[in-house]
Motif scaffolding. Sequence first.
Motif, PDB file in Angstrom:
ATOM      1  N   PHE A 188      73.438 -17.411 -20.530  1.00 32.26           N
ATOM      2  CA  PHE A 188      72.796 -16.126 -19.916  1.00 32.26           C
ATOM      3  C   PHE A 188      73.692 -15.459 -18.984  1.00 32.26           C
ATOM      4  O   PHE A 188      73.865 -14.332 -18.925  1.00 32.26           O
ATOM      5  CB  PHE A 188      71.237 -16.991 -19.182  1.00 32.26           C
ATOM      6  N   SER A 189      74.556 -16.255 -18.082  1.00 32.91           N
ATOM      7  CA  SER A 189      75.283 -16.025 -17.481  1.00 32.91           C
ATOM      8  C   SER A 189      76.891 -14.908 -18.027  1.00 32.91           C
ATOM      9  O   SER A 189      76.427 -13.911 -17.539  1.00 32.91           O
ATOM     10  CB  SER A 189      76.919 -17.064 -17.002  1.00 32.91           C
ATOM     11  N   PHE A 190      76.917 -15.332 -18.825  1.00 34.05           N
ATOM     12  CA  PHE A 190      77.755 -14.737 -19.942  1.00 34.05           C
ATOM     13  C   PHE A 190      77.007 -13.084 -19.884  1.00 34.05           C
ATOM     14  O   PHE A 190      77.755 -11.831 -19.911  1.00 34.05           O
ATOM     15  CB  PHE A 190      78.271 -14.804 -21.182  1.00 34.05           C
ATOM     16  N   LEU A 191      75.708 -13.379 -20.279  1.00 34.18           N
ATOM     17  CA  LEU A 191      75.020 -11.785 -20.897  1.00 34.18           C
ATOM     18  C   LEU A 191      74.715 -11.503 -19.700  1.00 34.18           C
ATOM     19  O   LEU A 191      75.367  -9.804 -19.061  1.00 34.18           O
ATOM     20  CB  LEU A 191      73.588 -11.667 -20.937  1.00 34.18           C
ATOM     21  N   LEU A 192      74.700 -11.579 -18.110  1.00 38.62           N
ATOM     22  CA  LEU A 192      74.956 -11.357 -16.753  1.00 38.62           C
ATOM     23  C   LEU A 192      75.962  -9.646 -17.218  1.00 38.62           C
ATOM     24  O   LEU A 192      76.074  -9.778 -16.492  1.00 38.62           O
ATOM     25  CB  LEU A 192      74.806 -11.753 -15.776  1.00 38.62           C
ATOM     26  N   LYS A 193      77.376 -10.421 -17.060  1.00 36.00           N
ATOM     27  CA  LYS A 193      78.609 -10.383 -16.659  1.00 36.00           C
ATOM     28  C   LYS A 193      78.595  -9.588 -18.237  1.00 36.00           C
ATOM     29  O   LYS A 193      79.141  -8.211 -18.194  1.00 36.00           O
ATOM     30  CB  LYS A 193      79.413 -11.294 -17.071  1.00 36.00           C
ATOM     31  N   GLU A 194      78.992 -10.183 -19.115  1.00 35.11           N
ATOM     32  CA  GLU A 194      79.056  -9.059 -20.801  1.00 35.11           C
ATOM     33  C   GLU A 194      78.695  -7.655 -20.821  1.00 35.11           C
ATOM     34  O   GLU A 194      78.718  -6.387 -21.229  1.00 35.11           O
ATOM     35  CB  GLU A 194      79.217  -9.507 -21.255  1.00 35.11           C
ATOM     36  N   ARG A 195      76.771  -7.856 -20.262  1.00 38.18           N
ATOM     37  CA  ARG A 195      75.930  -6.690 -20.618  1.00 38.18           C
ATOM     38  C   ARG A 195      75.348  -6.037 -19.451  1.00 38.18           C
ATOM     39  O   ARG A 195      75.196  -4.802 -19.988  1.00 38.18           O
ATOM     40  CB  ARG A 195      74.505  -7.686 -21.205  1.00 38.18           C
ATOM     41  N   VAL A 196      74.794  -6.895 -18.818  1.00 35.69           N
ATOM     42  CA  VAL A 196      73.852  -5.963 -17.554  1.00 35.69           C
ATOM     43  C   VAL A 196      74.873  -5.555 -16.696  1.00 35.69           C
ATOM     44  O   VAL A 196      74.926  -3.773 -15.785  1.00 35.69           O
ATOM     45  CB  VAL A 196      73.217  -7.062 -17.001  1.00 35.69           C
ATOM     46  N   CYS A 197      76.207  -5.777 -15.978  1.00 37.90           N
ATOM     47  CA  CYS A 197      77.372  -5.204 -14.570  1.00 37.90           C
ATOM     48  C   CYS A 197      77.521  -4.250 -15.958  1.00 37.90           C
ATOM     49  O   CYS A 197      77.127  -2.748 -15.253  1.00 37.90           O
ATOM     50  CB  CYS A 197      78.236  -6.341 -13.996  1.00 37.90           C
ATOM     51  N   PRO A 198      78.252  -4.274 -16.916  1.00 38.81           N
ATOM     52  CA  PRO A 198      78.371  -2.445 -17.688  1.00 38.81           C
ATOM     53  C   PRO A 198      77.667  -1.553 -17.786  1.00 38.81           C
ATOM     54  O   PRO A 198      78.231  -0.411 -17.151  1.00 38.81           O
ATOM     55  CB  PRO A 198      79.731  -2.664 -18.643  1.00 38.81           C
ATOM     56  N   LEU A 199      76.559  -1.716 -18.616  1.00 42.35           N
ATOM     57  CA  LEU A 199      75.185  -1.565 -18.148  1.00 42.35           C
ATOM     58  C   LEU A 199      75.178  -0.869 -16.823  1.00 42.35           C
ATOM     59  O   LEU A 199      74.590   0.236 -16.531  1.00 42.35           O
ATOM     60  CB  LEU A 199      74.255  -1.855 -18.667  1.00 42.35           C
ATOM     61  N   VAL A 200      74.876  -1.400 -16.128  1.00 42.38           N
ATOM     62  CA  VAL A 200      74.322  -0.501 -13.923  1.00 42.38           C
ATOM     63  C   VAL A 200      75.606   0.448 -14.262  1.00 42.38           C
ATOM     64  O   VAL A 200      74.944   1.235 -14.036  1.00 42.38           O
ATOM     65  CB  VAL A 200      74.299  -1.895 -13.291  1.00 42.38           C
ATOM     66  N   ILE A 201      77.060  -0.176 -14.062  1.00 46.53           N
ATOM     67  CA  ILE A 201      77.942   1.013 -13.833  1.00 46.53           C
ATOM     68  C   ILE A 201      78.636   1.650 -14.606  1.00 46.53           C
ATOM     69  O   ILE A 201      78.346   3.224 -14.193  1.00 46.53           O
ATOM     70  CB  ILE A 201      79.115  -0.151 -13.965  1.00 46.53           C
ATOM     71  N   LYS A 202      77.564   2.231 -16.285  1.00 44.55           N
ATOM     72  CA  LYS A 202      77.754   3.546 -16.423  1.00 44.55           C
ATOM     73  C   LYS A 202      76.423   3.581 -16.193  1.00 44.55           C
ATOM     74  O   LYS A 202      76.605   5.075 -16.702  1.00 44.55           O
ATOM     75  CB  LYS A 202      77.405   2.435 -17.922  1.00 44.55           C
ATOM     76  N   LEU A 203      75.305   3.455 -16.138  1.00 40.84           N
ATOM     77  CA  LEU A 203      74.129   4.225 -15.616  1.00 40.84           C
ATOM     78  C   LEU A 203      73.494   5.038 -14.645  1.00 40.84           C
ATOM     79  O   LEU A 203      73.822   5.671 -14.587  1.00 40.84           O
ATOM     80  CB  LEU A 203      73.181   3.078 -15.364  1.00 40.84           C
ATOM     81  N   PHE A 204      75.054   4.486 -13.589  1.00 45.98           N
ATOM     82  CA  PHE A 204      75.704   4.697 -12.280  1.00 45.98           C
ATOM     83  C   PHE A 204      76.131   6.408 -12.424  1.00 45.98           C
ATOM     84  O   PHE A 204      75.841   7.052 -11.314  1.00 45.98           O
ATOM     85  CB  PHE A 204      76.025   3.971 -10.773  1.00 45.98           C
ATOM     86  N   SER A 205      77.401   6.595 -13.680  1.00 44.59           N
ATOM     87  CA  SER A 205      78.013   7.527 -13.274  1.00 44.59           C
ATOM     88  C   SER A 205      77.196   8.620 -12.795  1.00 44.59           C
ATOM     89  O   SER A 205      78.413   9.690 -11.593  1.00 44.59           O
ATOM     90  CB  SER A 205      78.812   7.600 -14.905  1.00 44.59           C
ATOM     91  N   PRO A 206      76.185   9.101 -13.670  1.00 44.81           N
ATOM     92  CA  PRO A 206      75.590  10.717 -13.136  1.00 44.81           C
ATOM     93  C   PRO A 206      75.681  10.677 -11.311  1.00 44.81           C
ATOM     94  O   PRO A 206      75.877  11.656 -10.960  1.00 44.81           O
ATOM     95  CB  PRO A 206      74.594  10.428 -13.691  1.00 44.81           C
ATOM     96  N   ASN A 207      75.682   9.695 -10.525  1.00 40.46           N
ATOM     97  CA  ASN A 207      75.131   9.890  -9.065  1.00 40.46           C
ATOM     98  C   ASN A 207      76.241   9.987  -8.175  1.00 40.46           C
ATOM     99  O   ASN A 207      76.589  10.317  -7.540  1.00 40.46           O
ATOM    100  CB  ASN A 207      74.423   8.985  -9.097  1.00 40.46           C
ATOM    101  N   ILE A 208      77.587   9.124  -9.215  1.00 41.44           N
ATOM    102  CA  ILE A 208      78.239   8.746  -8.334  1.00 41.44           C
ATOM    103  C   ILE A 208      79.770  10.245  -8.249  1.00 41.44           C
ATOM    104  O   ILE A 208      79.739  11.638  -7.785  1.00 41.44           O
ATOM    105  CB  ILE A 208      79.313   8.143  -8.986  1.00 41.44           C
ATOM    106  N   LYS A 209      79.461  10.952  -9.259  1.00 38.24           N
ATOM    107  CA  LYS A 209      79.586  12.280  -9.597  1.00 38.24           C
ATOM    108  C   LYS A 209      79.622  13.808  -8.651  1.00 38.24           C
ATOM    109  O   LYS A 209      79.945  14.305  -8.723  1.00 38.24           O
ATOM    110  CB  LYS A 209      80.062  12.862 -10.389  1.00 38.24           C
ATOM    111  N   PHE A 210      78.072  13.242  -9.170  1.00 35.03           N
ATOM    112  CA  PHE A 210      77.436  14.452  -8.473  1.00 35.03           C
ATOM    113  C   PHE A 210      77.602  15.178  -6.766  1.00 35.03           C
ATOM    114  O   PHE A 210      77.362  14.134  -6.166  1.00 35.03           O
ATOM    115  CB  PHE A 210      75.723  14.526  -8.438  1.00 35.03           C
TER     116      PHE A 210
END
Length: 1703
Positions: free
Chosen positions: A266-288
């Motif tokens: 499960f830890s692996f899932l957190l690192k590999e899946r959840v975090c990249p996903l969050v960072i990816k989804l954040f990108s519109p907010n960062i650039k705007f």
Amino acid sequence: MSTSSPEAVKKLLENMQTDLRSLSMECKKKFPPVKEAAESGIVKIKTIAARNTDILAALKENSSEVVQPFLMGCGTKEPKITQLCLAAIQRLMSHEVVSEAAAGNIINMLWQLMENGLEELKLLQTVLVLLTTNTVVHDEVLSKAIVLCFRLHFTKDNITNNTAAATVRQVVTVVFERMVAEDERFKGIVEHPPPVQGNTNRRSVSTLRPSAKDAYMLFQDLCQLVNADAPYWLVGMTEMTRTFGLELLESVLNDFPGVFLQHQEFSFLLKERVCPLVIKLFSPNIKFRQGSSSAASPAPVEKPYFPICMRLLRVVSVLIKHFYSLLVTECEIFLSLLVKFLDGEKPQWLRAVAVESVHRLCVQPHLLRSFCQSYDMKQHSTKVFRDIVNALGSFIQSLFIVPNAGNTAAVNAPAGGSGSGAQGAAQGGPGTGGVSGNLTTQAAFEYRGTWIPLMTVSVQGSAKATYLEMLDKVEPPSIPEGYAMSVAFSALLDLVRGITSMIERELAAEEEAAAEFRETHPDEEWQPQPGAHLVWEEMVSACWCGLLAALSLLLDASTDETATENILKAELTMASLCGRLGLVTPRDAFITAICKASLPPHYALTVLSSNAANLSSKAYSIQGQSVQIISPSSESHQQVVAVGQPLTSQPQGTVVLTAKNIQCMRTLLNLAHCHGAVLGTSWQLVLATLQHLVWILGLKPGVGGALKPGRAVEGPSTVLTTAVMTDLPVISNILSRLFESSQYLDDVSLHHLINALCSLSLEAMEMAYGNNKEPSLFAVAKLLETGLVNMDRIEILWRPLTGHLLEVCQHPNSRMREWGAEALTALIKAGLAYKHDPPLAQNQRLQLLLLNPLKELSNVLHADIRQKQLESVLQILQSQGDSLGPGWPLVLGVIGAIRNDQGESLIRTAFQCLQLVVTDFLPTMPCTCLQIVVDVAGSFGLQNQELNISLTSIGLLWNISDYFFQRGEAITQELGREEEALQKQAQEKGETLNRPFHPAPPFDCLWLCLYAKLGELCVDPRPAVRKSAGQTLFSTIAAHGTLLQQPTWHIVVWKVLFHLLDCVRTSSTTADKEKIESGGGNILIHHSRDTAEKQWAETWVLTLAGVARIFNTRRYLLQQLGDFFEAWEVLLNHIQSAALSKNNEVSLAALKSFQEILQIVTPVKDSDKAGDALAAMGVPPVLIDPLSASGPGRPLVRSDSLVERLTRYNGAELQAPPPGEESALEDSALWWSAWNTWYRTGTDSTRPPSGPTEKFSFIPSQPFLTALIQIFPALYQHIKANFSMEDLKKLGVILHGAVSVPISSDASPFILPSYTEAVLTSLQEAVLTALDVLQKAICVGPENLQVMYPAIFEQLLLFVEFSCKPPQYGRMETKHVANAKYNQAEWVALNYVPFAERSLEVVVDLYHKTACHKAVINEKVLQNVIKTLRMPLGLKYACPSESTWKLAVSSLLKVLSIGLPVARQHASSGKFDTMWPELANAFEDFLFTKSTPPDNLSIQEFQKNEAVDVEVVQLISTEILPFANFIPKDFVGQIMTMLNRGSIHSQSPSFTEAEIDVRMREEFSKVCFETLLQFSFSNKVSTPQEGYISRMALSVLLKRSQDVLRRYVEDERLSGRCPLPRQQVTEIIFVLKAISTLMDSLKKTQPENVDGNTWAQVIALYPTLVECITCSSSEVSSALKEALGPFKDFMQPPVSRVQNGES
């Protein structure tokens, strides 16, 4: 009721049967197969029930068959039937009688229903029941059930959608709960999972147990779905939304963090899946960027989407919260993003949710600490924690900057703003002002025209978000004004609260551990873990700048009391924490912020401004405007509560204090009160601020240093509103408590506090120089308070404290120094009163330390300070006098430090202290201090400001001496011990012991110091002081001298008494003779004291008398000193010079002293000494010999027995007096020395002035001369043994001189009797007494003394002459008293008559005793007496006083009656030959005086006088004539002639007719005649010659009578009618009387004694007489009758001759 109980089972069976029956009934017509299945089902159930005991297990085994009819019923798709079937299936599920296979069938059936869109809600319910009641559904079946729920979520029906969403959430939860339960079951079993090879297979789930596997698959697919990828496990998903996916992810992460932390997969899932996903989804907010045109960027930017963004932030919050430890790097990215979202360029809603997220972090201090450890403390890492705090700060600041479009400068300008900008904002148009023009009650912040309301966003310490919970909103909501600010504000406060409470908890735990460690290992050092401290310090260092910037700004902007309170609390806790961690800069920065907020804006306080400048360069703003006008539109929306004066050296306008200032002040007080221990050097800031506030509020120090509301002294007085008035007592109370709490500070902190107060006070002093404005007394008052509460450890702070206060006491500003003194004295008093441990009595060093500043105050020149000092000494004495001990020298030093230039009141206060000491504390002080007491009392005597004090202090010296006397023994012992100790020290140092009067023992030295002091006072310039001191000195020596050792007396006599006499003599002789005008004010000076000389005279008198008295009473003691004779001589010399001084008072007193020292005569003990000594030894009075108390003037009988008895009684050898002869010898030397003094004094004082005298030359007074002469008798008693004729002559000269001295006319009324009274003056009495003493002594003395008699007679006779011839005094003119004018300086001669007469009486008396003495006879005393008496006798009526000649006569008669027999006895020796003529002359002078009687003499008087004459004649007839044969012939002849002359008296012609018969002295003539006749006819005629003389005389007489008669007859005849002249008639009458007298005499005589011739002559007269009968004068006729009568005796018949011859 549980599902497995028999009743429940029975019920289940019944219900199932009923369900099947119902099913069979419903399907009877349309669906026969179902009906049959139902009926066979009933049979099946009955069979199972009958055969099995465990019915439920059997049912579960056969569940596929049991369920079948219901599944078929669902297949009909008939709503009623479907509902019935689903209900039945649910009942089976709830009793857990569904097997895995059956469950699979049920799910498949539900799937069909779902695809057909039937009974959707019931379906969801069924799935839920199936999954929650048991765990039979796994793997694909489970995934199918989950997909089914997801599918239902996306239907057209809203209710279904929502219910499905809820079901999905529940199902997901169930899946994870199963996994948790499974882990729980296998907890004890340790498994060794095969190593995972790398990360090749992302689905490596082989190691997981079933439930875990399901959960893994589910979570992985959720990530896939959110990422918009196909799921691996949830096959059959048709659609999915990101928002729902993110919510599910968040709930799983939030609810089951343990799963992810325990399982690597499960830890692996957190690192590999959840975090990249969050960072990816954040990108519109960062650039705007808000407001930037899209044209600027090449590709269109995706706009941030609120629902996703918000959910992402929620996921991030959960990730950070639970999995921070796994995702360190990822979290760093998330946090950096979060910080970016707070930027001003981001949309408002984004900033709001970001700030809510930040708030969530802020309430988790442990998390914040982890950030700090992981990022801020690592090198080359983002300072995440610092950035978060700074971002919050910048965010808050940015909210206050009003975004003006296009004005980027304004946006980017630091919050401090520039001056002009600030002004602009403040005066912003009506818009900005208008918003808040009406002071609304809503809490808000306001800064430079920007008004931001404050809302309640969450309970303190919990981050309850608003917008992060808006899961149903799709469009970004509108954010109300002030929301972001409110959240940020809460976040800030929670951040501070969290960090500080966490660190403080850990600090407390560490301290506890340290304390325990010290208890168990007292010897070792406690080593804390350094790591922890580093983290804490790093956290504070990272955040303080940002916090301070934000908090200061908010504090400035806050308009709400609660908000302000919270901000202040945050600043306070931070300051305290920094203090505890020893971070000085941040601590001072926070404190400075609070301080500045407490003071009015722009208040010039150097400490703060300099401190602010030292802070970091970070821009944080402090309120900018100075407030000139107080109105709602101005920038300060605070209620003004006070207007006051700024504390500056230059006067300025007033300043205002707002309620917020007061609130800040209270925080400041709170800080100092609760966290004083960590303030260290910041005390300066805190106290400086408090001082200024206290000043502005007009608080003034009161008792004990507490500040009380008082009025400002000058300037536009402080104006306080009622609001603040009620606050003031509270503030002043807190202020006091603040300093009270200093008792809990450790020593170092306490020193910080004291130093701060001192430097504050120095500033106040600087400011108060050179003006008399009211100074700030804050520091002084608080130094006092601090000292008072820290008494238990006063030693450590005493020196700096008192050292500074002493400086304050010397300040020129009176208020300032008054308080300095108040503080200092209060501290000293409290210090002495405090119960120290050990007590002060055993801690001398501390006591002296406490008292020392009191002594130092004596060096201050200001009178008010000295007054305070002395008042406090008085109070100390009253409260702690008993326990001063070694502090006495200091206290006495303070009391005695008086000078004449100090005012009366000071001296008076000091004196009160001294009085208290003397009355109450002499016994409690060490004896070594007694000498200091004497010195101090003496110095009060010598001060010249206040006479009464000088006099009273002399009284105190007397009391002190009394005390010495009573406690003599104790004092002697203690001083003796002290002396030994000193002696030892001196020997060790090899020095000699140096103290005054050294050889005398210490107790005696004490006395000598006392005497010396009194001696100094005896020559004080003020007469009253001299007098009092003199009396006291002599009284003490008299009363207590017995205590002194004998050698000490030597010092007393020579160093004290004679020294004093010398000084007084010198001062008196040189004193000014100018008249002193009345003594100032309305005091009148008596004329006897109106010159300095007269005043000194009094002193001289007193001193001399005192010394004389001591010599008198202590004679025995002094005689044992070797040089008594020299001392005696010196004393006599003093007496002589005083006696000869030209001042009556002194001279008289000198004689009194002379009398006194001569009075008591003893070679034994003087009675008083014996008595004292005995009493002191406790000898009963009975022992005292009655003889020892004989009176003055006679020698004491020596009582040896007394001395013996005493010696026996006391066992000690009293010094017995030396044997008799020596002492007698020695005594006589003393007495002769006294005689010489007396003689010199007498000679000098009675010697008349030579040459013409001036009017004012000095003439000794009568009392003086009297006293002088009165001394002689006493003196004579002692020198009579050797008193020679020479001495007697000297005495005579003095006596004569003394009597001759005249009196001044102004004294005469007091001394002279009125002239008519015959009274002696006392001087004359004294002279006679002196002679009397002499003659008595001669009388009882040996023969050789008697030669002095004649000299005494001579002296007395000289005095007798004064009656007629008063003595001359030199060439001085004297007037008769009657002519002297009173009060003119004339001299009056005395009336010497009484004196002369008394002398005469004495002569007679003495002669009476001594007539027969050889010397008296040889020296012709009788002749001298007679010679002397001749003068008054001869003068008779001419004597000054009639009594004189009368007395002279009577005296003569008395003397002669004694002396004549003696003379007769010694007739042969010829010693009296010269006396007779003298006597004859005396008789003649008297009887035939030349003086005429005064005209006014009455007849009676004349007759009396005549009787005297007759007495004289009688004396002649009795004492002289009968002894004629022993008496020289010439003398007898003279007498006869005299008698003859007397018998025919020829009168003076002056008599008046009427008196003629009286004045004729007929009686006298008669007596003379008789005497003559008697003498003529006496038969004792020794020689014929005598007889012849008398016969001749007789015949002459008869012949003369004859002639007279004849002439008369002739004249009568011739004159005819004309009467004869008076004289002739008188003469004839006298003759006739003489004849009758003669006849009488003849009759009396023996006939044979009468010569025949005589008879013939007598008879021959007869015819002549007869012829006279014819005379006409009746007087003559009567006389004739008398004359003729006796002739009858001749008429008798003649007798015959024979007979006659015979006979």
